[in-house]
Design a protein around this motif. Structure first.
Motif, PDB file in Angstrom:
ATOM      1  N   PRO A   1       9.537   3.181 -22.444  1.00 27.61           N
ATOM      2  CA  PRO A   1       9.643   1.935 -22.957  1.00 27.61           C
ATOM      3  C   PRO A   1      10.438   1.617 -24.189  1.00 27.61           C
ATOM      4  O   PRO A   1      11.126   0.565 -24.368  1.00 27.61           O
ATOM      5  CB  PRO A   1       7.919   1.822 -23.496  1.00 27.61           C
ATOM      6  CG  PRO A   1       7.487   2.823 -22.612  1.00 27.61           C
ATOM      7  CD  PRO A   1       8.527   3.819 -22.332  1.00 27.61           C
TER       8      PRO A   1
ATOM      9  N   GLY B   1      13.309  -1.162 -24.350  1.00 25.57           N
ATOM     10  CA  GLY B   1      13.513  -2.369 -25.252  1.00 25.57           C
ATOM     11  C   GLY B   1      14.640  -2.338 -25.927  1.00 25.57           C
ATOM     12  O   GLY B   1      15.279  -3.435 -26.241  1.00 25.57           O
TER      13      GLY B   1
ATOM     14  N   LEU C   1      17.127  -4.033 -23.512  1.00 21.01           N
ATOM     15  CA  LEU C   1      16.964  -5.527 -23.702  1.00 21.01           C
ATOM     16  C   LEU C   1      17.695  -5.997 -24.568  1.00 21.01           C
ATOM     17  O   LEU C   1      18.371  -7.201 -24.784  1.00 21.01           O
ATOM     18  CB  LEU C   1      15.463  -5.755 -23.425  1.00 21.01           C
ATOM     19  CG  LEU C   1      14.833  -5.774 -22.079  1.00 21.01           C
ATOM     20  CD1 LEU C   1      13.324  -6.109 -22.370  1.00 21.01           C
ATOM     21  CD2 LEU C   1      15.558  -6.816 -21.177  1.00 21.01           C
TER      22      LEU C   1
ATOM     23  N   SER D   1       8.423  -2.215 -14.415  1.00 21.20           N
ATOM     24  CA  SER D   1       7.974  -3.033 -15.620  1.00 21.20           C
ATOM     25  C   SER D   1       9.345  -3.592 -16.375  1.00 21.20           C
ATOM     26  O   SER D   1       9.464  -4.529 -16.673  1.00 21.20           O
ATOM     27  CB  SER D   1       7.451  -1.933 -16.541  1.00 21.20           C
ATOM     28  OG  SER D   1       8.138  -0.914 -16.884  1.00 21.20           O
ATOM     29  N   PHE D   2      10.679  -2.735 -15.852  1.00 26.56           N
ATOM     30  CA  PHE D   2      11.881  -3.071 -16.536  1.00 26.56           C
ATOM     31  C   PHE D   2      12.682  -4.408 -15.742  1.00 26.56           C
ATOM     32  O   PHE D   2      13.079  -5.225 -16.377  1.00 26.56           O
ATOM     33  CB  PHE D   2      12.655  -2.163 -16.794  1.00 26.56           C
ATOM     34  CG  PHE D   2      13.909  -2.370 -17.743  1.00 26.56           C
ATOM     35  CD1 PHE D   2      13.946  -2.792 -18.891  1.00 26.56           C
ATOM     36  CD2 PHE D   2      15.033  -2.497 -16.982  1.00 26.56           C
ATOM     37  CE1 PHE D   2      15.027  -2.948 -19.567  1.00 26.56           C
ATOM     38  CE2 PHE D   2      16.081  -2.762 -17.662  1.00 26.56           C
ATOM     39  CZ  PHE D   2      15.934  -2.974 -19.064  1.00 26.56           C
TER      40      PHE D   2
ATOM     41  N   THR E   1      10.749  -6.423 -14.132  1.00 26.58           N
ATOM     42  CA  THR E   1       9.975  -7.650 -14.367  1.00 26.58           C
ATOM     43  C   THR E   1      10.537  -8.210 -15.705  1.00 26.58           C
ATOM     44  O   THR E   1      10.680  -9.473 -15.984  1.00 26.58           O
ATOM     45  CB  THR E   1       8.670  -7.265 -14.616  1.00 26.58           C
ATOM     46  OG1 THR E   1       8.125  -7.017 -13.263  1.00 26.58           O
ATOM     47  CG2 THR E   1       7.664  -8.487 -15.063  1.00 26.58           C
ATOM     48  N   ALA E   2      10.714  -7.275 -16.753  1.00 27.49           N
ATOM     49  CA  ALA E   2      11.234  -7.665 -18.115  1.00 27.49           C
ATOM     50  C   ALA E   2      12.499  -8.484 -18.194  1.00 27.49           C
ATOM     51  O   ALA E   2      12.702  -9.424 -18.637  1.00 27.49           O
ATOM     52  CB  ALA E   2      10.954  -6.318 -19.142  1.00 27.49           C
TER      53      ALA E   2
ATOM     54  N   GLU F   1      12.024 -11.945 -16.809  1.00 28.82           N
ATOM     55  CA  GLU F   1      11.478 -12.736 -17.702  1.00 28.82           C
ATOM     56  C   GLU F   1      12.396 -13.089 -18.830  1.00 28.82           C
ATOM     57  O   GLU F   1      12.363 -14.136 -19.639  1.00 28.82           O
ATOM     58  CB  GLU F   1      10.104 -12.112 -18.426  1.00 28.82           C
ATOM     59  CG  GLU F   1       8.807 -12.024 -17.288  1.00 28.82           C
ATOM     60  CD  GLU F   1       7.803 -11.079 -18.020  1.00 28.82           C
ATOM     61  OE1 GLU F   1       7.971 -10.430 -19.085  1.00 28.82           O
ATOM     62  OE2 GLU F   1       6.556 -11.044 -17.443  1.00 28.82           O
ATOM     63  N   ALA F   2      13.251 -12.250 -19.018  1.00 30.83           N
ATOM     64  CA  ALA F   2      14.178 -12.380 -20.414  1.00 30.83           C
ATOM     65  C   ALA F   2      15.253 -13.103 -19.707  1.00 30.83           C
ATOM     66  O   ALA F   2      15.939 -13.903 -20.659  1.00 30.83           O
ATOM     67  CB  ALA F   2      14.860 -11.181 -20.818  1.00 30.83           C
TER      68      ALA F   2
END
Length: 311
Positions: free
Chosen positions: A164, A168, A171, A195-196, A198-199, A202-203
């Motif tokens: 994680p 971060g 991103l 999860s990444f 999806t991130a 979203e970003a």
């Protein structure tokens, strides 16, 4: 076509279990050889366990395999095709005797009379392929702001962890590039954590300056490499790092957590070639000769075939 030995078309089996990473290495070598001598390339998929399929009525002059399923198949195929030259990409472990030539990466530090080491792995990168792919996706690439960066994202591996904290940081890096006006062409892999993905969606899902490819539709991978002013690659993927270094475009290595072990030798070799630098937040431009290790290996295969009397 002239049927003399120098120009007659030969047959080449490309033997893998069908996984893209394996197939691209063996196929890239076969395609490089076909640029040097007439060669018909025939992909052959074999399972990792169970019965082997009948390879068909064509006897190959050249057999190129990658992956342990191919090592298993080589035992039977060598009996069926005793006149073929057998080549293996990577390390066949305890089955070296099945191959006339083994082409491992230098960072594996294999030694032997039938071993020909190269930097990284064979690949399918050619200027012609990149230009063709870039033309096929010209509209989508032109819609992005310039300059542009390709971002190739892998995931967890035996030596690297996509934590994680790393997610971060990545991103943040991508947001910073967008803040600098850089257009992004981002592609994920099957190993990228959901999860990444999806991130990322979203970003950047509503950002017209980002082309995010997560597997749906035609694959723009070669177009990303061809249309980029910089290429960013997560360091877990030796194949993608080597492919990027074959373009002549500046390559930045995105660091993950973990201990790279023997792959640190690959990073050093690519940095010594001038292709790759670790990304520390500063964008620079530089030039270097594209890494042509696949072509170098292709010439070695032809030497082995000539020695055996096949060309």
């Amino acid at each position: 076509m002239d049927s003399s030995p120098a120009t007659a078309e030969r047959a080449c089996f490309v033997v893998t279990d069908g996984r893209r990473g394996m197939e691209n290495q063996a196929l890239g070598l076969a395609e490089a050889i076909a640029q040097l001598t007439p060669m018909r390339i025939l992909p052959v998929q074999v399972p990792r366990t169970g019965d082997l399929p009948d390879p068909g009525p064509i006897a190959p002059d050249l057999w190129i395999g990658c992956g342990m399923a191919a090592v298993r198949a080589a035992g039977e195929h060598r009996k069926a095709f005793p006149d073929a030259v057998f080549v293996y990409v990577q390390d066949p472990k305890m089955a070296r005797h099945r191959f006339d030539l083994i082409i491992p990466p230098e960072h594996d530090r294999m030694r032997g009379g039938n071993v020909f080491e190269i930097t990284g792995s064979p690949n399918r990168i050619t200027r012609e392929r990149l230009d063709e792919a870039e033309r096929a996706f010209a509209g989508q690439i032109a819609a992005l702001p310039a300059p542009r960066a390709a971002v190739l994202i892998g995931g967890d591996s035996r030596h690297h962890r996509f934590t994680p904290a790393i997610a971060g940081t990545l991103l943040d890096r991508l947001r910073h590039l967008r803040g600098e006006g850089v257009g992004l062409m981002v592609t994920t892999s099957r190993r990228t954590p959901d999860s990444f993905v999806t991130a990322l969606e979203e970003a950047f899902g509503d950002d017209d300056g980002v082309w995010l490819h997560t597997g749906d539709g035609p694959n723009p991978y070669f177009a990303f490499l061809g249309g980029a002013d910089w290429i960013f690659v997560t360091e877990d993927s030796t194949n993608m790092l080597t492919e990027a270094a074959a373009t002549g475009t500046p390559v930045y290595r995105l660091m993950l957590e973990g201990k790279p072990g023997k792959f640190a030798r690959l990073y050093s070799a690519l940095e010594a070639h001038g292709a790759v630098r670790p990304y520390l937040g500063q964008l620079d431009s530089w030039t270097y000769p594209p890494l042509h290790e696949t072509e170098r290996a292709a010439h070695r295969v032809l030497e082995i075939m000539a020695r055996k009397g096949d060309i």
